[in-house]
Design an enzyme around this catalytic site. Structure first.
Site, PDB file in Angstrom:
ATOM      1  N   ASP A   1       5.850-105.084  -3.844  1.00  0.00           N
ATOM      2  CA  ASP A   1       6.702-104.276  -4.711  1.00  0.00           C
ATOM      3  C   ASP A   1       7.384-103.138  -3.970  1.00  0.00           C
ATOM      4  OD1 ASP A   1       4.050-103.214  -4.481  1.00  0.00           O
ATOM      5  OD2 ASP A   1       4.462-101.838  -6.134  1.00  0.00           O
TER       6      ASP A   1
ATOM      7  N   GLU B   1       1.511-102.471  -6.148  1.00  0.00           N
ATOM      8  CA  GLU B   1       0.676-101.522  -5.408  1.00  0.00           C
ATOM      9  C   GLU B   1       1.071-100.097  -5.743  1.00  0.00           C
ATOM     10  OE1 GLU B   1      -0.795 -98.697  -2.906  1.00  0.00           O
ATOM     11  OE2 GLU B   1       1.323 -99.204  -2.640  1.00  0.00           O
ATOM     12  N   GLU B   2       2.370 -99.881  -5.979  1.00  0.00           N
ATOM     13  CA  GLU B   2       2.889 -98.532  -6.190  1.00  0.00           C
ATOM     14  C   GLU B   2       2.628 -98.042  -7.611  1.00  0.00           C
ATOM     15  OE1 GLU B   2       3.810 -96.685  -3.871  1.00  0.00           O
ATOM     16  OE2 GLU B   2       4.531 -97.939  -2.233  1.00  0.00           O
TER      17      GLU B   2
ATOM     18  N   ARG C   1      -9.964 -96.344  11.068  1.00  0.00           N
ATOM     19  CA  ARG C   1     -11.232 -95.636  11.141  1.00  0.00           C
ATOM     20  C   ARG C   1     -12.221 -96.309  10.198  1.00  0.00           C
ATOM     21  NH1 ARG C   1     -13.130 -91.799   7.793  1.00  0.00           N
ATOM     22  NH2 ARG C   1     -13.677 -90.425   9.516  1.00  0.00           N
TER      23      ARG C   1
ATOM     24  N   HIS D   1       8.224 -93.495   1.511  1.00  0.00           N
ATOM     25  CA  HIS D   1       8.761 -93.059   0.219  1.00  0.00           C
ATOM     26  C   HIS D   1      10.014 -92.191   0.374  1.00  0.00           C
ATOM     27  CE1 HIS D   1       4.935 -93.907  -2.370  1.00  0.00           C
ATOM     28  NE2 HIS D   1       4.990 -94.714  -1.316  1.00  0.00           N
TER      29      HIS D   1
END
Length: 390
Positions: free
Chosen positions: A83, A140-141, A180, A361
């Site tokens: 998306d 996802e957004e 990480r 973004h």
């Protein structure tokens, strides 16, 4: 760099797919064109199974290795998001968005294209044992598409035992990776505060309960949670980003509305911050005489990389980029709904360098096509090593 030679050959095709997707951005679950594009490519590649409609509009492809699974892993999942964002593009690129108010400003076009490239390679070679499962996720957004796919039984249906994700990283050099173990991205909670005071004339504040002053006090008090309630060695962010009140310079408004976001990196701190926010709201309401309604909505969980799978991801990334080009990063306070997949199965989330680009973004952002060979090679080597015959 030891990228996969065949992946380098495929780079022009992967770039073309990426730019096609970039020109046709879609939001949240409304990714019908993108999902159809993905499913069509997977079928062309000869994937053994292509399933659409997982988590509403998600697509899953299964590629079977040419050797039977041994005693080790039988299936791993690799996820890309499809998306875009409700952003007006400002890149002036020849392949810029053709949809006003929509833009691939986070690189999901690149994520999708790289995983498609890996699927094509894996379907051609099948130099592994067991099943490689490619996952193309909607929403996802902010739409929790990852959770929707998990709730649809994706992990069980396709026998996924481990799951891996990747995101591009502006500021990380091309050909480098960052990762990480443990918390790598934050939980994302939403807070809305509806304040009702007593409006009146600006010259007679003593006859009013000033909702603007109450809001200002509330914002200041909320910041004391981070500075005085949270352990200084832990992380938390409270950002109040909207403050709406009044429409005249000489009228004290009756109401005010505040909205913001809260980010934390551990379940304990998340629980503490929510508790303290509720206490602060009650306290400010009591001392000001205002009524404050709080809407506290928990969003995406912490993206928590599993230790063993993070070691795997680092090892694979070093094979692709070299030892010095894989770094252990600090946690980020941004959020990612890959967190839901990591709650369902062990796995790891890694960042692939996007070079000196605009930030995620931002309307001037663009996925760097030079990253394609590195991200795609990572996926290929991950499958071939994790699903080696045993």
């Amino acid at each position: 760099m030891p990228i996969v030679n065949r992946v380098a050959d495929l780079q022009p095709d992967i770039q073309a797919w990426r730019r096609d997707i970039h020109q046709h951005p879609e939001l949240l679950y409304d990714v019908h064109r993108t999902a159809a594009f993905v499913a069509d490519r997977l079928r062309e590649f000869g994937c053994d199974e292509v399933v659409t409609g997982i988590g509403q509009t998600g697509v899953v492809g299964v590629i079977k290795g040419k050797r039977p699974a041994g005693k080790g892993l039988k299936a791993i999942g690799m996820r890309a998001d499809m998306d875009a964002l409700p952003v007006d593009e400002q890149t002036n690129l020849p392949y810029a968005s053709k949809a006003p108010g929509k833009m691939h400003a986070c690189g999901h076009d690149g994520h999708t294209a790289m995983l498609l490239g890996a699927a094509r390679y894996l379907a051609e070679t099948r130099n592994f044992a067991g099943n490689a499962v490619v996952i193309f996720q909607p929403a996802e957004e902010g739409g929790a598409g990852g959770a929707a796919m998990v709730k649809d039984g994706m992990m069980e249906r396709f026998g996924i035992e481990q799951v891996y994700g990747m995101h591009n990283g502006p500021g990380i050099p091309i050909g480098s990776f960052a990762i990480r173990p443990g918390p790598i991205m934050a939980s994302t909670d939403e807070v809305d505060f509806m304040i009702e005071g007593l409006g009146g004339h600006a010259a007679r504040p003593h006859k009013c309960v000033d909702s603007v002053l109450v809001g200002a006090q509330l914002i200041t008090a909320l910041q004391s949670i981070v500075s005085r309630s949270v352990d200084p060695l832990e992380s938390a962010v409270i950002s109040i980003c909207e403050f709406h009140a009044g429409n005249a310079r000489n009228v004290i408004p009756q109401t005010a509305t505040l909205r913001g976001t809260i980010r934390t990196l551990t379940p304990d701190v998340r629980k503490l911050v929510e508790k303290r926010v509720r206490e602060v709201v009650a306290g400010v309401a009591q001392i000001t005489g205002a009524k404050i309604d709080l809407h506290y909505k928990r969003g995406y969980p912490v993206v928590n990389n599993h230790a063993a799978q993070t070691e795997v991801a680092m090892r694979i990334a070093r094979q692709v980029a070299g030892d010095t080009n894989v770094v252990e990063m600090s946690p980020m306070m941004g959020g990612e709904d890959f967190a839901y997949m990591l709650e369902a199965r062990p796995g790891a989330f890694i960042f692939c360098g996007n070079g000196d680009s605009a930030g995620l973004h931002h309307p001037a952002y663009n996925f760097n096509d030079e990253a394609i060979v590195f991200g795609t090679s990572y996926w290929v080597k991950l499958v071939e090593e994790q699903l080696a015959a045993s």
